[in-house]
Design a protein around this motif. Sequence first.
Motif, PDB file in Angstrom:
ATOM      1  N   TYR A 167       0.834  -1.202   0.000  1.00  0.00           N
ATOM      2  CA  TYR A 167       0.000   0.000   0.000  1.00  0.00           C
ATOM      3  C   TYR A 167       0.868   1.251   0.000  1.00  0.00           C
ATOM      4  CZ  TYR A 167      -3.617   3.330   1.328  1.00  0.00           C
ATOM      5  OH  TYR A 167      -4.459   4.411   1.342  1.00  0.00           O
ATOM      6  N   LEU A 168       1.863   1.295   0.883  1.00  0.00           N
ATOM      7  CA  LEU A 168       2.716   2.476   0.987  1.00  0.00           C
ATOM      8  C   LEU A 168       3.606   2.646  -0.236  1.00  0.00           C
ATOM      9  CD1 LEU A 168       3.650   2.071   4.746  1.00  0.00           C
ATOM     10  CD2 LEU A 168       2.130   3.801   3.776  1.00  0.00           C
ATOM     11  N   ALA A 169       3.928   1.533  -0.908  1.00  0.00           N
ATOM     12  CA  ALA A 169       4.674   1.631  -2.158  1.00  0.00           C
ATOM     13  C   ALA A 169       3.850   2.330  -3.228  1.00  0.00           C
ATOM     14  CB  ALA A 169       5.090   0.238  -2.639  1.00  0.00           C
ATOM     15  N   ALA A 170       2.524   2.164  -3.151  1.00  0.00           N
ATOM     16  CA  ALA A 170       1.627   2.722  -4.168  1.00  0.00           C
ATOM     17  C   ALA A 170       1.060   4.084  -3.791  1.00  0.00           C
ATOM     18  CB  ALA A 170       0.480   1.745  -4.435  1.00  0.00           C
ATOM     19  N   TYR A 197       4.042 -12.833   0.977  1.00  0.00           N
ATOM     20  CA  TYR A 197       2.714 -13.426   1.151  1.00  0.00           C
ATOM     21  C   TYR A 197       1.669 -12.431   1.668  1.00  0.00           C
ATOM     22  CZ  TYR A 197       5.257 -14.712   5.528  1.00  0.00           C
ATOM     23  OH  TYR A 197       6.042 -14.734   6.662  1.00  0.00           O
ATOM     24  N   GLY A 198       1.571 -11.280   0.957  1.00  0.00           N
ATOM     25  CA  GLY A 198       0.615 -10.237   1.334  1.00  0.00           C
ATOM     26  C   GLY A 198      -0.667 -10.302   0.529  1.00  0.00           C
ATOM     27  N   ARG A 199      -1.722  -9.719   1.069  1.00  0.00           N
ATOM     28  CA  ARG A 199      -3.009  -9.581   0.377  1.00  0.00           C
ATOM     29  C   ARG A 199      -3.001  -8.262  -0.393  1.00  0.00           C
ATOM     30  NH1 ARG A 199      -8.241 -10.551   2.154  1.00  0.00           N
ATOM     31  NH2 ARG A 199      -7.490 -12.559   2.872  1.00  0.00           N
ATOM     32  N   PHE A 200      -3.190  -8.338  -1.709  1.00  0.00           N
ATOM     33  CA  PHE A 200      -3.114  -7.136  -2.534  1.00  0.00           C
ATOM     34  C   PHE A 200      -4.376  -6.856  -3.325  1.00  0.00           C
ATOM     35  CE2 PHE A 200       1.242  -8.936  -2.358  1.00  0.00           C
ATOM     36  CZ  PHE A 200       1.763  -8.005  -1.479  1.00  0.00           C
ATOM     37  N   THR A 201      -5.332  -7.759  -3.287  1.00  0.00           N
ATOM     38  CA  THR A 201      -6.573  -7.547  -4.014  1.00  0.00           C
ATOM     39  C   THR A 201      -7.735  -8.102  -3.210  1.00  0.00           C
ATOM     40  OG1 THR A 201      -7.806  -8.056  -6.043  1.00  0.00           O
ATOM     41  CG2 THR A 201      -6.201  -9.693  -5.314  1.00  0.00           C
ATOM     42  N   MET A 202      -8.877  -7.450  -3.336  1.00  0.00           N
ATOM     43  CA  MET A 202     -10.100  -7.934  -2.703  1.00  0.00           C
ATOM     44  C   MET A 202     -11.063  -8.484  -3.751  1.00  0.00           C
ATOM     45  SD  MET A 202      -9.294  -7.410   0.399  1.00  0.00           S
ATOM     46  CE  MET A 202     -10.803  -7.609   1.349  1.00  0.00           C
TER      47      MET A 202
END
Length: 315
Positions: A167-170, A197-202
Amino acid sequence: MRPLLWLAAGCVGVCLSVGCASIAATAATAPPATDTKPPVGFEKAVVLWPKGAPGALGTSDGDVPKLFVYPAIGTGPHPAVIVMPGGGYLHLAIEKEGGEEARWLNAHGVTAFVLEYRLGPRYHFPSPMLDGARAVRYVRSHAEELGVEKDKIGLWGFSAGGHLAGYLAAVNDAGKSGAPDPIDRVSDRPDFAIVSYGRFTMDTTIPRKTNMEGLLGDHPTAAMMDAVSVVKLVTKNTAPCFIFSTTADQTVNSLNATEFYDALKRAGVSAELHIFERGQHGVGMAQGMKGSPELAIYPTLLANWMEMHGWMAQD
């Protein structure tokens, strides 16, 4: 307006437009703060907001975001990495996904910081994002005294911390010139991000076990989920990313990793992706994994990537 451009000014009111309730909570109605035992081996701890964090509901340990500092040995300045542990935004695996990585970074000439950010259910979006952005600004604004290179500051996040790092990268900005607090005058854009292993989309077509309730509360709306769906926030200004995942992860589907990589690729952002077949969720540095010895190569792959970009000195 892109979500959370107001991070530079420390404003929290816009969050309410997407239904976030935690900032509007009071100490009397909020759940107790989640305290976290510090990681091992740090030199000192730095409180990110000595006068209290935006939206703080108290002054106990879990109300006070902080950085645990691990200085690299030898003549600086050194590259720096802020490590963001996972834990579903409800607790922090601060040693396995924080202290261990910080010591590994130190061994490779990188100054490390482990972030203790605020957690649910007492704090929801955007409190962890405010804490992460503040951490980047703090390190950059204090680069000289910390002995780090202000244009070589990265993030390394795991699980929920991986989502936060992505998130902070974006979502970041150049700072606010003339801000009363000098820390707010510098950029919170990381120079690179490592996401494990992060969540990047809902996306509802990708299997998931939760709706990130630790970050969004028990009944997040579609607008709230969109506001933290990293793949929808990627732009050409997003920081370069190293993405690690496993096919066998039953908690965060590895399709999150491929979706994030695809979004970065479409935006023209430098990215490297590694998805291993075996390995459950939460492998950390992935050393000595019974039944999955191939994962042990992960830190070597990461070191190669960092060395290639000049974010880690070559051995």
